[in-house]
Design a protein around this motif. Structure first.
Motif, PDB file in Angstrom:
ATOM      1  N   THR A  41       0.832  -1.206   0.000  1.00  0.00           N
ATOM      2  CA  THR A  41       0.000   0.000   0.000  1.00  0.00           C
ATOM      3  C   THR A  41       0.867   1.257   0.000  1.00  0.00           C
ATOM      4  N   LEU A  42       1.918   1.249   0.801  1.00  0.00           N
ATOM      5  CA  LEU A  42       2.819   2.403   0.857  1.00  0.00           C
ATOM      6  C   LEU A  42       3.543   2.585  -0.477  1.00  0.00           C
ATOM      7  N   LEU A  43       3.971   1.500  -1.093  1.00  0.00           N
ATOM      8  CA  LEU A  43       4.675   1.586  -2.374  1.00  0.00           C
ATOM      9  C   LEU A  43       3.743   2.070  -3.490  1.00  0.00           C
ATOM     10  N   VAL A  44       2.493   1.603  -3.485  1.00  0.00           N
ATOM     11  CA  VAL A  44       1.526   2.059  -4.483  1.00  0.00           C
ATOM     12  C   VAL A  44       1.229   3.538  -4.284  1.00  0.00           C
ATOM     13  N   PHE A  97      -4.831   3.514 -14.739  1.00  0.00           N
ATOM     14  CA  PHE A  97      -5.551   2.260 -14.887  1.00  0.00           C
ATOM     15  C   PHE A  97      -5.081   1.278 -13.819  1.00  0.00           C
ATOM     16  N   VAL A  98      -6.014   0.506 -13.293  1.00  0.00           N
ATOM     17  CA  VAL A  98      -5.656  -0.495 -12.290  1.00  0.00           C
ATOM     18  C   VAL A  98      -4.629  -1.473 -12.860  1.00  0.00           C
ATOM     19  N   ALA A  99      -4.770  -1.809 -14.120  1.00  0.00           N
ATOM     20  CA  ALA A  99      -3.839  -2.760 -14.742  1.00  0.00           C
ATOM     21  C   ALA A  99      -2.404  -2.258 -14.696  1.00  0.00           C
ATOM     22  N   SER A 100      -2.221  -0.951 -14.823  1.00  0.00           N
ATOM     23  CA  SER A 100      -0.854  -0.399 -14.775  1.00  0.00           C
ATOM     24  C   SER A 100      -0.266  -0.521 -13.374  1.00  0.00           C
ATOM     25  N   LEU A 101      -1.103  -0.418 -12.357  1.00  0.00           N
ATOM     26  CA  LEU A 101      -0.624  -0.574 -10.981  1.00  0.00           C
ATOM     27  C   LEU A 101      -0.285  -2.034 -10.695  1.00  0.00           C
ATOM     28  N   VAL A 102      -1.082  -2.943 -11.237  1.00  0.00           N
ATOM     29  CA  VAL A 102      -0.776  -4.370 -11.085  1.00  0.00           C
ATOM     30  C   VAL A 102       0.567  -4.688 -11.733  1.00  0.00           C
ATOM     31  N   ALA A 103       0.778  -4.138 -12.926  1.00  0.00           N
ATOM     32  CA  ALA A 103       2.053  -4.362 -13.617  1.00  0.00           C
ATOM     33  C   ALA A 103       3.215  -3.789 -12.817  1.00  0.00           C
ATOM     34  N   SER A 124       6.320  -5.870 -11.172  1.00  0.00           N
ATOM     35  CA  SER A 124       7.698  -5.584 -11.582  1.00  0.00           C
ATOM     36  C   SER A 124       8.627  -5.352 -10.405  1.00  0.00           C
ATOM     37  N   ILE A 125       8.092  -4.802  -9.300  1.00  0.00           N
ATOM     38  CA  ILE A 125       8.954  -4.515  -8.144  1.00  0.00           C
ATOM     39  C   ILE A 125       8.978  -5.655  -7.133  1.00  0.00           C
ATOM     40  N   ALA A 126       8.115  -6.640  -7.296  1.00  0.00           N
ATOM     41  CA  ALA A 126       8.032  -7.725  -6.321  1.00  0.00           C
ATOM     42  C   ALA A 126       9.377  -8.408  -6.071  1.00  0.00           C
ATOM     43  N   PRO A 127      10.184  -8.708  -7.103  1.00  0.00           N
ATOM     44  CA  PRO A 127      11.474  -9.360  -6.827  1.00  0.00           C
ATOM     45  C   PRO A 127      12.395  -8.531  -5.934  1.00  0.00           C
ATOM     46  N   ASP A 128      12.272  -7.191  -5.998  1.00  0.00           N
ATOM     47  CA  ASP A 128      13.133  -6.337  -5.180  1.00  0.00           C
ATOM     48  C   ASP A 128      12.829  -6.470  -3.697  1.00  0.00           C
ATOM     49  N   ARG A 187       5.780 -11.924   2.205  1.00  0.00           N
ATOM     50  CA  ARG A 187       5.519 -13.353   2.357  1.00  0.00           C
ATOM     51  C   ARG A 187       5.680 -14.047   1.000  1.00  0.00           C
ATOM     52  N   ALA A 188       5.947 -15.329   1.026  1.00  0.00           N
ATOM     53  CA  ALA A 188       6.295 -16.060  -0.192  1.00  0.00           C
ATOM     54  C   ALA A 188       5.171 -16.037  -1.228  1.00  0.00           C
ATOM     55  N   SER A 189       3.917 -16.124  -0.778  1.00  0.00           N
ATOM     56  CA  SER A 189       2.796 -16.184  -1.727  1.00  0.00           C
ATOM     57  C   SER A 189       2.616 -14.884  -2.503  1.00  0.00           C
ATOM     58  N   ALA A 190       3.190 -13.781  -2.001  1.00  0.00           N
ATOM     59  CA  ALA A 190       3.054 -12.495  -2.691  1.00  0.00           C
ATOM     60  C   ALA A 190       3.854 -12.449  -3.985  1.00  0.00           C
ATOM     61  N   LEU A 191       4.735 -13.411  -4.189  1.00  0.00           N
ATOM     62  CA  LEU A 191       5.554 -13.432  -5.396  1.00  0.00           C
ATOM     63  C   LEU A 191       4.956 -14.296  -6.498  1.00  0.00           C
ATOM     64  N   GLU A 192       3.812 -14.918  -6.208  1.00  0.00           N
ATOM     65  CA  GLU A 192       3.163 -15.732  -7.229  1.00  0.00           C
ATOM     66  C   GLU A 192       2.600 -14.854  -8.334  1.00  0.00           C
ATOM     67  N   ALA A 193       2.388 -15.448  -9.507  1.00  0.00           N
ATOM     68  CA  ALA A 193       2.028 -14.673 -10.697  1.00  0.00           C
ATOM     69  C   ALA A 193       0.741 -13.883 -10.534  1.00  0.00           C
ATOM     70  N   ASP A 194      -0.257 -14.469  -9.861  1.00  0.00           N
ATOM     71  CA  ASP A 194      -1.556 -13.798  -9.754  1.00  0.00           C
ATOM     72  C   ASP A 194      -1.729 -13.032  -8.450  1.00  0.00           C
ATOM     73  N   ALA A 195      -0.664 -12.934  -7.652  1.00  0.00           N
ATOM     74  CA  ALA A 195      -0.781 -12.262  -6.353  1.00  0.00           C
ATOM     75  C   ALA A 195      -0.862 -10.750  -6.488  1.00  0.00           C
ATOM     76  N   ALA A 196      -0.232 -10.180  -7.524  1.00  0.00           N
ATOM     77  CA  ALA A 196      -0.163  -8.726  -7.662  1.00  0.00           C
ATOM     78  C   ALA A 196      -1.553  -8.091  -7.741  1.00  0.00           C
ATOM     79  N   ALA A 197      -2.479  -8.735  -8.447  1.00  0.00           N
ATOM     80  CA  ALA A 197      -3.823  -8.172  -8.591  1.00  0.00           C
ATOM     81  C   ALA A 197      -4.519  -8.072  -7.239  1.00  0.00           C
ATOM     82  N   ASP A 198      -4.392  -9.114  -6.421  1.00  0.00           N
ATOM     83  CA  ASP A 198      -5.016  -9.086  -5.098  1.00  0.00           C
ATOM     84  C   ASP A 198      -4.354  -8.049  -4.197  1.00  0.00           C
ATOM     85  N   LEU A 199      -3.038  -7.948  -4.261  1.00  0.00           N
ATOM     86  CA  LEU A 199      -2.329  -6.964  -3.447  1.00  0.00           C
ATOM     87  C   LEU A 199      -2.735  -5.539  -3.831  1.00  0.00           C
TER      88      LEU A 199
END
Length: 390
Positions: free
Chosen positions: A299-302, A315-321, A325-329, A335-347
């Protein structure tokens, strides 16, 4: 009044804002609020229009929101902050209606039977609601409603355990507190006296105070509305006010803010776009920022990304992207599940919900619009001072 008395009165006021219903069994809180009940009752009545009831069993502040059209603060449990599902909310309301007619003691199994019977009314079927105890999920939903009633003090456990009921291995027995039950509903008019059919019309009718025939009464209602919004809303934007509210706030801004500060300790931060009553103790908000955990960090990063972008709409899609993109950093912090492919949309969905609740953005469908208060999160790149010379 001494400084210590003023501090204690502020503590009592803040306590009542956090917990509008306090039982005498909560001895420390109850004693503090009862000590200043006359001051509290007078201030809330004059400045917000909220009535306060205090007796030997319970203190109740009849706290009406400034608006019932804000979807960013759904009804959530205090324990864990989980939002109540539609079915659990209906079960809670049915449970309360059943308890109005119940004996002084009730077993969970008996309460369940009566809730099921009440839920068979044609109106519920027409709305697509059905309920029985055939699945563990349904029993868990009923128990979640019962646990709220226990938390509020409507029910007091005498014997048994709710989880035994969920597992179909036992039951539970409760005393019913008529006094607490009678204090829960806060409306100008009882729902059964209203003939309106749609939800919106019924909500308006329940809160209707009638016409204000005099200038003095209109000004009093403006004071109530604005004070409620300054206390309840993270930010009060001038652009959201109508002409009457704007005119009243321009002439009474200093007095309104001063009264709130003196009584609650909230400090006014006044900007060109609006007013925020800042809670320096950080214990009156149901949504915090920054907050610990993966969702809090995202939330703070967004917020920082939106504030630094210089663009009013995204657009929400741009925020998901962006989050993807920053998740690996931040892999070692999340938590580990936040790095899964579909986790960004929920976050991102969770982050936008929090930012909306804090009045930092608005979201309409797939479009996110930045509000002025978000600018405080436009952080510059850090400058490291005193580093080693090359």
């Amino acid at each position: 009044m001494s400084v210590s008395s003023v501090d204690d009165r502020q503590r009592a006021a803040r306590l009542l804002l956090r917990h509008p219903l306090i039982r005498s069994t909560d001895e420390e809180r109850y004693r503090l609020v009862r000590r200043y009940s006359s001051d509290l009752e007078e201030w809330f009545e004059i400045n917000t229009g909220w009535a306060m009831h205090a007796d030997s069993e319970v203190v109740r502040l009849e706290r009406e929101p400034a608006t019932v059209a804000d979807p960013t603060h759904p009804f959530a449990t205090r324990r864990g902050g989980a939002v109540l599902s539609r079915r659990r909310y209906v079960l809670l309301m049915l449970g309360l209606s059943v308890l109005e007619r119940s004996d002084s003691q009730v077993a969970l199994g008996r309460l369940a039977e009566q809730v099921i019977a009440a839920g068979t009314a044609p109106e519920f079927a027409a709305a697509g609601f059905s309920f029985d105890l055939s699945t563990r999920e349904e029993r868990s939903d009923l128990v979640a409603a019962v646990q709220l009633l226990l938390e509020w003090g409507v029910l007091v456990r005498v014997a048994g355990d709710e989880q035994d009921f969920v597992h179909k291995t036992g039951d539970a027995l409760y005393d019913v507190s008529r006094r607490v039950l009678s204090q829960l509903l806060v409306t100008r008019r009882g729902p059964s006296t209203i003939s309106a059919q749609t939800l919106d019309d019924r909500m308006v009718a329940m809160r209707d105070r009638g016409a204000a025939p005099t200038t003095e009464l209109r000004n009093l209602r403006l004071r109530h509305t604005l004070t409620r919004r300054l206390i309840d809303d993270p930010v009060l934007y001038f652009a959201d006010l109508d002409d009457e509210e704007s005119a009243y706030l321009r002439s009474q801004r200093a007095a309104l803010c001063r009264r709130i500060t003196e009584f609650t300790g909230l400090v006014a931060e006044i900007r060109r776009e609006g007013i925020a009553m800042v809670d320096l103790d950080d214990d009156l908000s149901d949504v915090r920022m920054p907050e610990k955990g993966t969702e809090g960090h995202v939330t703070l990063l967004v917020a920082e990304f939106l504030a630094r972008s210089g663009v009013a709409e995204h657009f929400v899609a741009s925020l998901v992207a962006h989050v993807r993109s920053i998740a690996p950093d931040f892999a070692k912090y999340w938590r580990a599940s936040a790095l899964e492919a579909d986790a960004a949309a929920d976050l991102v969905a969770t982050s936008l919900g929090r930012l909306s609740a804090l009045r930092l953005i608005t979201r309409t469908g797939d479009i996110v619009r930045v509000l002025p208060a978000l600018a405080r999160f436009a952080l510059a790149e850090p400058t490291i001072l005193g580093g080693r010379k090359p």
